[in-house]
Scaffold this motif. Structure first.
Motif, mmCIF file in Angstrom:
data_model
loop_
_atom_site.group_PDB
_atom_site.id
_atom_site.type_symbol
_atom_site.label_atom_id
_atom_site.label_comp_id
_atom_site.label_asym_id
_atom_site.label_seq_id
_atom_site.Cartn_x
_atom_site.Cartn_y
_atom_site.Cartn_z
ATOM 1 N N ALA A 104 -7.045 79.729 -37.369
ATOM 2 C CA ALA A 104 -6.343 78.907 -36.384
ATOM 3 C C ALA A 104 -5.163 78.174 -37.022
ATOM 4 C CB ALA A 104 -7.299 77.905 -35.755
ATOM 5 N N MET A 105 -5.361 77.667 -38.244
ATOM 6 C CA MET A 105 -4.277 76.962 -38.923
ATOM 7 C C MET A 105 -3.125 77.905 -39.226
ATOM 8 S SD MET A 105 -4.384 74.302 -42.071
ATOM 9 C CE MET A 105 -2.945 73.333 -42.477
ATOM 10 N N GLN A 106 -3.440 79.113 -39.672
ATOM 11 C CA GLN A 106 -2.375 80.063 -39.975
ATOM 12 C C GLN A 106 -1.601 80.437 -38.715
ATOM 13 O OE1 GLN A 106 -1.426 80.928 -43.178
ATOM 14 N NE2 GLN A 106 0.354 81.572 -41.962
ATOM 15 N N LYS A 107 -2.314 80.534 -37.605
ATOM 16 C CA LYS A 107 -1.654 80.844 -36.331
ATOM 17 C C LYS A 107 -0.689 79.716 -35.947
ATOM 18 C CE LYS A 107 -2.576 82.136 -31.522
ATOM 19 N NZ LYS A 107 -3.614 82.374 -30.490
ATOM 20 N N VAL A 108 -1.134 78.464 -36.113
ATOM 21 C CA VAL A 108 -0.278 77.311 -35.827
ATOM 22 C C VAL A 108 0.949 77.343 -36.732
ATOM 23 C CG1 VAL A 108 -0.095 74.808 -36.077
ATOM 24 C CG2 VAL A 108 -2.067 75.796 -34.899
ATOM 25 N N LEU A 109 0.747 77.571 -38.026
ATOM 26 C CA LEU A 109 1.854 77.573 -38.977
ATOM 27 C C LEU A 109 2.844 78.705 -38.698
ATOM 28 C CD1 LEU A 109 -0.042 76.762 -42.302
ATOM 29 C CD2 LEU A 109 1.389 75.223 -40.947
ATOM 30 N N ASP A 110 2.326 79.864 -38.351
ATOM 31 C CA ASP A 110 3.200 80.995 -38.002
ATOM 32 C C ASP A 110 4.102 80.624 -36.829
ATOM 33 O OD1 ASP A 110 2.203 82.671 -39.969
ATOM 34 O OD2 ASP A 110 0.728 83.619 -38.648
ATOM 35 N N THR A 111 3.505 79.966 -35.829
ATOM 36 C CA THR A 111 4.262 79.573 -34.638
ATOM 37 C C THR A 111 5.290 78.509 -34.957
ATOM 38 O OG1 THR A 111 2.306 80.047 -33.282
ATOM 39 C CG2 THR A 111 4.074 78.784 -32.246
ATOM 40 N N LEU A 112 4.884 77.490 -35.739
ATOM 41 C CA LEU A 112 5.814 76.425 -36.095
ATOM 42 C C LEU A 112 6.996 76.963 -36.904
ATOM 43 C CD1 LEU A 112 3.384 73.510 -37.086
ATOM 44 C CD2 LEU A 112 4.594 73.837 -34.913
ATOM 45 N N LYS A 113 6.715 77.866 -37.816
ATOM 46 C CA LYS A 113 7.794 78.431 -38.630
ATOM 47 C C LYS A 113 8.753 79.241 -37.762
ATOM 48 C CE LYS A 113 8.667 80.743 -43.014
ATOM 49 N NZ LYS A 113 8.058 81.321 -44.226
ATOM 50 N N ALA A 114 8.198 80.046 -36.871
ATOM 51 C CA ALA A 114 9.024 80.862 -35.977
ATOM 52 C C ALA A 114 9.891 79.973 -35.079
ATOM 53 C CB ALA A 114 8.150 81.777 -35.134
ATOM 54 N N LYS A 115 9.293 78.888 -34.586
ATOM 55 C CA LYS A 115 10.035 77.975 -33.708
ATOM 56 C C LYS A 115 11.165 77.274 -34.476
ATOM 57 C CE LYS A 115 7.444 77.733 -29.741
ATOM 58 N NZ LYS A 115 7.922 77.677 -28.345
ATOM 59 N N SER A 116 10.896 76.857 -35.704
ATOM 60 C CA SER A 116 11.921 76.172 -36.489
ATOM 61 C C SER A 116 13.097 77.106 -36.770
ATOM 62 C CB SER A 116 11.340 75.631 -37.799
ATOM 63 O OG SER A 116 10.935 76.680 -38.656
ATOM 64 N N GLU A 117 12.797 78.375 -36.984
ATOM 65 C CA GLU A 117 13.863 79.354 -37.223
ATOM 66 C C GLU A 117 14.623 79.646 -35.928
ATOM 67 O OE1 GLU A 117 11.679 82.575 -38.904
ATOM 68 O OE2 GLU A 117 11.556 81.664 -40.906
ATOM 69 N N GLU A 118 13.901 79.775 -34.829
ATOM 70 C CA GLU A 118 14.537 80.052 -33.537
ATOM 71 C C GLU A 118 15.490 78.937 -33.136
ATOM 72 O OE1 GLU A 118 13.317 80.684 -28.804
ATOM 73 O OE2 GLU A 118 11.733 80.507 -30.323
ATOM 74 N N PHE A 119 15.083 77.679 -33.384
ATOM 75 C CA PHE A 119 15.889 76.545 -32.935
ATOM 76 C C PHE A 119 16.691 75.909 -34.072
ATOM 77 C CE2 PHE A 119 12.566 77.003 -29.719
ATOM 78 C CZ PHE A 119 13.368 77.114 -28.586
ATOM 79 N N ASP A 120 16.737 76.592 -35.205
ATOM 80 C CA ASP A 120 17.632 76.247 -36.307
ATOM 81 C C ASP A 120 17.490 74.803 -36.777
ATOM 82 O OD1 ASP A 120 19.593 76.800 -38.197
ATOM 83 O OD2 ASP A 120 21.235 76.165 -36.886
ATOM 84 N N VAL A 121 16.246 74.407 -37.054
ATOM 85 C CA VAL A 121 15.993 73.098 -37.655
ATOM 86 C C VAL A 121 15.242 73.290 -38.968
ATOM 87 C CG1 VAL A 121 16.038 71.713 -35.551
ATOM 88 C CG2 VAL A 121 13.916 72.815 -36.239
ATOM 89 N N GLU A 122 15.503 72.397 -39.897
ATOM 90 C CA GLU A 122 14.865 72.483 -41.210
ATOM 91 C C GLU A 122 13.525 71.751 -41.198
ATOM 92 O OE1 GLU A 122 15.759 71.082 -45.822
ATOM 93 O OE2 GLU A 122 17.438 71.429 -44.442
ATOM 94 N N ASN A 123 12.488 72.396 -41.704
ATOM 95 C CA ASN A 123 11.193 71.745 -41.865
ATOM 96 C C ASN A 123 11.269 70.854 -43.105
ATOM 97 O OD1 ASN A 123 9.972 73.130 -39.664
ATOM 98 N ND2 ASN A 123 9.744 74.941 -40.949
ATOM 99 N N VAL A 124 11.228 69.544 -42.896
ATOM 100 C CA VAL A 124 11.474 68.597 -43.986
ATOM 101 C C VAL A 124 10.178 68.206 -44.691
ATOM 102 C CG1 VAL A 124 12.406 66.327 -44.582
ATOM 103 C CG2 VAL A 124 13.547 67.734 -42.846
ATOM 104 N N LEU A 125 9.194 67.745 -43.904
ATOM 105 C CA LEU A 125 7.939 67.305 -44.511
ATOM 106 C C LEU A 125 6.826 67.255 -43.469
ATOM 107 C CD1 LEU A 125 7.439 64.045 -43.639
ATOM 108 C CD2 LEU A 125 9.334 63.747 -45.221
ATOM 109 N N ILE A 126 5.601 67.064 -43.950
ATOM 110 C CA ILE A 126 4.437 66.877 -43.083
ATOM 111 C C ILE A 126 3.827 65.524 -43.410
ATOM 112 C CG2 ILE A 126 2.186 67.767 -42.361
ATOM 113 C CD1 ILE A 126 3.022 70.510 -43.460
ATOM 114 N N MET A 127 3.668 64.677 -42.402
ATOM 115 C CA MET A 127 2.987 63.396 -42.583
ATOM 116 C C MET A 127 1.493 63.625 -42.379
ATOM 117 S SD MET A 127 5.512 60.629 -40.807
ATOM 118 C CE MET A 127 7.181 60.389 -41.422
#
Length: 337
Positions: A104-127
């Protein structure tokens, strides 16, 4: 002697006067152009930092079910941000309650990464919240917390984020806290170093908001990937009834001093905001004074917008904070050039 002017003398006089007129005009034009260029330089100056959006700013619509945290990148892009800062707890429940949490975590991460690339934002950090107390004096408890945090180090590495932000809770006795905090933080930082991820401590209440003590811990750990995340507003040392959150603050560390003490070790910065006056200034924090401290420390990375007020909607508060940061940051950058 013939005193009447000749045609040649008239011609020379005309050239002299014309040259004088055009010379004055040229000098005036040069001055006007220089003044215009100076104004344009100040108007077009950009902040000395980049802007990211802290997901906690949107906690109200997320908790209300109005915004899916999976769509965070899209929302940040709509609001004009370059980077995003995730909050682990917004995804923790759907991961922990799944029949296969790792999958489930890998699925979430795959989606978040794809979304960040689609909408051209940099993943800075995780709180990271809710994964145990890294400064617990109990060794087993502390080591368990270190293990719990490792999956978020791996997540940051996968997303291309440079850091995770951790809390440093545990003992309430300063010397015991310092020793335990250094042990827990060092163990996690050693793991994170192998993943090219920084471990950053935010001033987030109790002894972690005592900037001088926190800096001692960071220097005791003495690792390149272990640093601080100064938050403009989280300097409460004690709350009524000994509560960790929500209750009224009864003792606060000097905030401007604290930010200045933390900045030499900062690898991220959080711009807290609560309320604004009619001029667009934050009513409880001197943003110009704070950003000058940040600038003087040589910081040019991301500053995360973290609105926590109640008088504006989350979106309005985010926009007001972003506008203030840009205005003050541009002014300071212009003055510095």
């Amino acid at each position: 002697m013939n005193l009447r002017p000749t045609k040649l003398s008239y011609y020379l006089l005309f050239l002299f006067i014309s040259f004088g007129i055009f010379s004055c005009k040229d000098q005036k034009a040069e001055k006007d152009n220089a003044a215009t260029a100076e104004v344009k330089t100040e108007e077009n100056a950009e902040p000395f930092f980049k802007l990211s959006l802290a997901q906690w700013s949107l906690n109200k619509p997320i908790f209300a079910g109005e915004l899916d945290p999976i769509d965070f990148a899209e929302k940040a892009n709509e609001m004009g941000f370059e980077g995003i800062e995730y909050v682990s707890s917004f995804y923790g429940q759907r991961i922990s309650e799944a029949s296969n949490p790792e999958e489930a975590m890998q699925k979430v991460l795959d989606t978040l990464k794809a979304k960040s690339e689609e909408f051209d934002v940099e993943n800075v950090l995780i709180m990271v919240d809710g994964e145990g107390e890294l400064a617990s004096p109990n060794q087993a408890e502390r080591e368990k917390a270190v293990e719990n945090h490792k999956k978020w180090v791996d997540a940051a590495n996968f997303l291309g984020a440079h850091s995770i932000r951790v809390n440093l809770f545990g003992s309430e006795e300063p010397e015991e806290w310092k020793a335990s905090a250094a042990k827990g933080l060092k163990a996690l930082s050693e793991y994170a170093a192998g993943k090219n991820v920084n471990v950053l401590v935010e001033n987030h209440g109790y002894l972690s908001s005592n900037a001088a003590l926190l800096v001692e811990v960071i220097e005791d750990v003495n690792m390149e990937n272990c640093g601080t995340l100064p938050d403009f507003g989280n300097f409460c040392l004690k709350r009524q009834g000994g509560e960790r959150w929500e209750a009224k603050c009864v003792e606060e560390y000097p905030k401007y001093q604290g930010i200045e003490e933390m900045m030499p070790h900062a690898k991220a910065v959080s711009a807290k905001s609560y309320d604004f006056n009619d001029e667009g200034e934050e009513t409880s924090l001197d943003y110009e004074r704070i950003l000058k401290i940040v600038q003087d420390a040589g910081y040019t990375g991301f500053i995360g917008v973290e609105y926590e007020g109640g008088n504006l909607s989350p979106e309005e508060g985010i926009k007001a904070t972003k506008k203030l940061l840009i205005e003050v940051g541009s002014k300071l950058n212009s003055n510095n050039n």
